[in-house]
Design a protein around this motif. Sequence first.
Motif, PDB file in Angstrom:
ATOM      1  N   HIS A   1     -13.394  -5.876  -2.352  1.00  0.00           N
ATOM      2  CA  HIS A   1     -13.310  -6.562  -3.640  1.00  0.00           C
ATOM      3  C   HIS A   1     -14.105  -5.764  -4.673  1.00  0.00           C
ATOM      4  O   HIS A   1     -15.320  -5.614  -4.544  1.00  0.00           O
ATOM      5  CB  HIS A   1     -13.888  -7.978  -3.518  1.00  0.00           C
ATOM      6  CG  HIS A   1     -13.899  -8.749  -4.808  1.00  0.00           C
ATOM      7  ND1 HIS A   1     -14.620  -9.918  -4.957  1.00  0.00           N
ATOM      8  CD2 HIS A   1     -13.279  -8.541  -6.006  1.00  0.00           C
ATOM      9  CE1 HIS A   1     -14.449 -10.388  -6.181  1.00  0.00           C
ATOM     10  NE2 HIS A   1     -13.641  -9.560  -6.843  1.00  0.00           N
TER      11      HIS A   1
ATOM     12  N   VAL B   1      -5.151  -2.153   4.390  1.00  0.00           N
ATOM     13  CA  VAL B   1      -6.358  -2.672   3.737  1.00  0.00           C
ATOM     14  C   VAL B   1      -6.044  -2.881   2.261  1.00  0.00           C
ATOM     15  O   VAL B   1      -5.394  -2.037   1.631  1.00  0.00           O
ATOM     16  CB  VAL B   1      -7.550  -1.696   3.882  1.00  0.00           C
ATOM     17  CG1 VAL B   1      -8.802  -2.280   3.243  1.00  0.00           C
ATOM     18  CG2 VAL B   1      -7.808  -1.371   5.351  1.00  0.00           C
ATOM     19  N   ILE B   2      -6.502  -3.994   1.704  1.00  0.00           N
ATOM     20  CA  ILE B   2      -6.319  -4.253   0.278  1.00  0.00           C
ATOM     21  C   ILE B   2      -7.659  -4.101  -0.442  1.00  0.00           C
ATOM     22  O   ILE B   2      -8.684  -4.618   0.009  1.00  0.00           O
ATOM     23  CB  ILE B   2      -5.719  -5.660   0.024  1.00  0.00           C
ATOM     24  CG1 ILE B   2      -5.280  -5.803  -1.433  1.00  0.00           C
ATOM     25  CG2 ILE B   2      -6.681  -6.763   0.434  1.00  0.00           C
ATOM     26  CD1 ILE B   2      -4.104  -4.946  -1.816  1.00  0.00           C
ATOM     27  N   HIS B   3      -7.647  -3.344  -1.528  1.00  0.00           N
ATOM     28  CA  HIS B   3      -8.820  -3.160  -2.392  1.00  0.00           C
ATOM     29  C   HIS B   3      -8.463  -3.837  -3.709  1.00  0.00           C
ATOM     30  O   HIS B   3      -7.773  -3.264  -4.542  1.00  0.00           O
ATOM     31  CB  HIS B   3      -9.076  -1.664  -2.576  1.00  0.00           C
ATOM     32  CG  HIS B   3     -10.265  -1.335  -3.424  1.00  0.00           C
ATOM     33  ND1 HIS B   3     -10.547  -0.053  -3.831  1.00  0.00           N
ATOM     34  CD2 HIS B   3     -11.248  -2.103  -3.957  1.00  0.00           C
ATOM     35  CE1 HIS B   3     -11.639  -0.038  -4.561  1.00  0.00           C
ATOM     36  NE2 HIS B   3     -12.087  -1.281  -4.660  1.00  0.00           N
ATOM     37  N   PHE B   4      -8.902  -5.076  -3.870  1.00  0.00           N
ATOM     38  CA  PHE B   4      -8.447  -5.858  -5.016  1.00  0.00           C
ATOM     39  C   PHE B   4      -9.512  -5.913  -6.107  1.00  0.00           C
ATOM     40  O   PHE B   4     -10.715  -5.966  -5.839  1.00  0.00           O
ATOM     41  CB  PHE B   4      -8.016  -7.265  -4.594  1.00  0.00           C
ATOM     42  CG  PHE B   4      -9.094  -8.136  -4.014  1.00  0.00           C
ATOM     43  CD1 PHE B   4      -9.808  -9.026  -4.815  1.00  0.00           C
ATOM     44  CD2 PHE B   4      -9.379  -8.109  -2.651  1.00  0.00           C
ATOM     45  CE1 PHE B   4     -10.787  -9.854  -4.278  1.00  0.00           C
ATOM     46  CE2 PHE B   4     -10.352  -8.933  -2.101  1.00  0.00           C
ATOM     47  CZ  PHE B   4     -11.067  -9.805  -2.916  1.00  0.00           C
TER      48      PHE B   4
ATOM     49  N   THR C   1     -15.408 -10.962  -0.313  1.00  0.00           N
ATOM     50  CA  THR C   1     -14.032 -10.495  -0.142  1.00  0.00           C
ATOM     51  C   THR C   1     -13.046 -11.653   0.002  1.00  0.00           C
ATOM     52  O   THR C   1     -11.857 -11.424   0.218  1.00  0.00           O
ATOM     53  CB  THR C   1     -13.918  -9.565   1.079  1.00  0.00           C
ATOM     54  OG1 THR C   1     -14.382 -10.256   2.244  1.00  0.00           O
ATOM     55  CG2 THR C   1     -14.736  -8.298   0.871  1.00  0.00           C
TER      56      THR C   1
ATOM     57  N   VAL D   1      -1.689  -7.312  -6.205  1.00  0.00           N
ATOM     58  CA  VAL D   1      -1.938  -8.300  -5.154  1.00  0.00           C
ATOM     59  C   VAL D   1      -0.918  -9.432  -5.233  1.00  0.00           C
ATOM     60  O   VAL D   1      -0.379  -9.879  -4.213  1.00  0.00           O
ATOM     61  CB  VAL D   1      -3.376  -8.842  -5.244  1.00  0.00           C
ATOM     62  CG1 VAL D   1      -3.586  -9.987  -4.256  1.00  0.00           C
ATOM     63  CG2 VAL D   1      -4.375  -7.719  -4.975  1.00  0.00           C
TER      64      VAL D   1
ATOM     65  N   ILE E   1      -5.527 -14.575  -2.410  1.00  0.00           N
ATOM     66  CA  ILE E   1      -5.142 -13.922  -1.156  1.00  0.00           C
ATOM     67  C   ILE E   1      -5.190 -14.941  -0.021  1.00  0.00           C
ATOM     68  O   ILE E   1      -6.268 -15.458   0.306  1.00  0.00           O
ATOM     69  CB  ILE E   1      -6.076 -12.743  -0.837  1.00  0.00           C
ATOM     70  CG1 ILE E   1      -6.116 -11.757  -2.011  1.00  0.00           C
ATOM     71  CG2 ILE E   1      -5.626 -12.031   0.434  1.00  0.00           C
ATOM     72  CD1 ILE E   1      -7.086 -10.608  -1.820  1.00  0.00           C
TER      73      ILE E   1
ATOM     74  N   TRP F   1      -4.607  -9.694   5.492  1.00  0.00           N
ATOM     75  CA  TRP F   1      -5.754  -8.773   5.483  1.00  0.00           C
ATOM     76  C   TRP F   1      -7.014  -9.501   5.973  1.00  0.00           C
ATOM     77  O   TRP F   1      -8.073  -9.457   5.340  1.00  0.00           O
ATOM     78  CB  TRP F   1      -5.960  -8.194   4.079  1.00  0.00           C
ATOM     79  CG  TRP F   1      -4.764  -7.452   3.577  1.00  0.00           C
ATOM     80  CD1 TRP F   1      -4.258  -6.282   4.061  1.00  0.00           C
ATOM     81  CD2 TRP F   1      -3.901  -7.842   2.497  1.00  0.00           C
ATOM     82  NE1 TRP F   1      -3.135  -5.912   3.355  1.00  0.00           N
ATOM     83  CE2 TRP F   1      -2.890  -6.855   2.387  1.00  0.00           C
ATOM     84  CE3 TRP F   1      -3.884  -8.916   1.612  1.00  0.00           C
ATOM     85  CZ2 TRP F   1      -1.881  -6.920   1.435  1.00  0.00           C
ATOM     86  CZ3 TRP F   1      -2.878  -8.987   0.667  1.00  0.00           C
ATOM     87  CH2 TRP F   1      -1.895  -7.999   0.584  1.00  0.00           C
TER      88      TRP F   1
ATOM     89  N   GLN G   1     -10.222  -6.156   6.533  1.00  0.00           N
ATOM     90  CA  GLN G   1      -9.209  -5.354   5.837  1.00  0.00           C
ATOM     91  C   GLN G   1      -9.257  -5.546   4.325  1.00  0.00           C
ATOM     92  O   GLN G   1      -8.233  -5.463   3.659  1.00  0.00           O
ATOM     93  CB  GLN G   1      -7.811  -5.743   6.346  1.00  0.00           C
ATOM     94  CG  GLN G   1      -7.560  -5.429   7.813  1.00  0.00           C
ATOM     95  CD  GLN G   1      -6.287  -6.095   8.307  1.00  0.00           C
ATOM     96  OE1 GLN G   1      -6.265  -7.280   8.643  1.00  0.00           O
ATOM     97  NE2 GLN G   1      -5.209  -5.317   8.317  1.00  0.00           N
ATOM     98  N   ARG G   2     -10.465  -5.769   3.785  1.00  0.00           N
ATOM     99  CA  ARG G   2     -10.546  -6.061   2.357  1.00  0.00           C
ATOM    100  C   ARG G   2     -11.727  -5.361   1.684  1.00  0.00           C
ATOM    101  O   ARG G   2     -12.794  -5.196   2.273  1.00  0.00           O
ATOM    102  CB  ARG G   2     -10.698  -7.565   2.114  1.00  0.00           C
ATOM    103  CG  ARG G   2      -9.557  -8.418   2.620  1.00  0.00           C
ATOM    104  CD  ARG G   2      -9.775  -9.879   2.236  1.00  0.00           C
ATOM    105  NE  ARG G   2      -8.738 -10.751   2.772  1.00  0.00           N
ATOM    106  CZ  ARG G   2      -8.628 -12.042   2.497  1.00  0.00           C
ATOM    107  NH1 ARG G   2      -9.514 -12.614   1.687  1.00  0.00           N
ATOM    108  NH2 ARG G   2      -7.657 -12.766   3.027  1.00  0.00           N
TER     109      ARG G   2
END
Length: 382
Positions: free
Chosen positions: A354, A325-328, A337, A310, A342, A347, A351-352
Amino acid sequence: MLAAAAPAAARPAADDATKTVSYRGHTFTVPAGWPVVDLDQEPTACVRFDRHAVYLGTPGEHQDCPARAVGRTEVLWVQPAVAAKASVTEDRTSRVYRATATNEGISITAPYGEDRAEIQRVLRSAGLPVATARAAGPARAPAAGAVPADATAYQGRGFDTCTAPSRTAMNAWRTGSPYRAVGVYIGGVNRACAQARLTAEWVRTQYANGWRFFPLYVGPQPSSGAGSCQNSCASITDPVPQGKEAAEDAAAQAVALGFAKGAVLYNDLEQYATGGTLTKRVLGYLEAWTERLHELGYRSGAYGSVSSLVADLVGNAGKVTLPDVIHFAHWNDENTTLHTAIPADLWAGHQRIHQYAGNRTETYGAVTINIDRDQLDVGTGD
């Protein structure tokens, strides 16, 4: 029947210690140090591809797998099967041989890491013609068709786990748990857990039962020792070609499982030290992954730590093509999220995901699964 094989190449003296393992009339010679797991006797054992072992039989209803495992090494898994003909195929992208034999029918799954020659010796010892193995054929779409693209859209709580749970487990958790989305590992050279349950039929059934998905692909990693790899991961060495190849393979796996175009596919990148060569490799690889997925009609997702992936993506926003999409991952036990790492304008349109807690053991409806907890805010991309 198994075809006769050419004589195996001479083994180095240090590798001479071997033992034989027999199953349904077939005998394999394997390194003496590999444990043998009889799944009829140990039905809850987790079939894993990140540590040497021989697995015999079919896993039970509930495998005791970790929440996550990453990496790949040499493993032999032999199961009963009905085979119309003997065959051997090799998937070089995922580093795995698959074979069938008609005499006392068996199917064989033989993944490998850096020592392809070792697993070839094991297969040749049972008469399997690895020298003439065919390349694995292209994935085929399920006859019943794909689930809608909204299968990867959800707002709410979810979980991910190393191997797809059984239908019984999913039903119990659908009734008793707070989760309605599940992360499933669809492929990749570093996917460590076998997926005995994950089929297109499983996906269709769980979708019809109200579950939604975030499909994870564990391709080459920033380094062999990144995150959970423990120096067993295939790594990124040629970012752009590897990113494109990973996208093509992930899309093929998605097609076979019935995920329609428009679905989000997530590339799992374990934690790494940012800066210099590793950052350059990761950004080049992930940009190639994203652009190729777009060409194939899928949306791009990426999983990684807020302190590595990230940070690199945020620091290079506007310079590289970002995933959709971010999967953090930040295990702070906050199921939101939003995150200070971020910016609000990145995003921002559903678009997230967590991953807010990891390695938790939870039980619902008398079914226990080891999981990571996730909070999703993922739309359809319209």
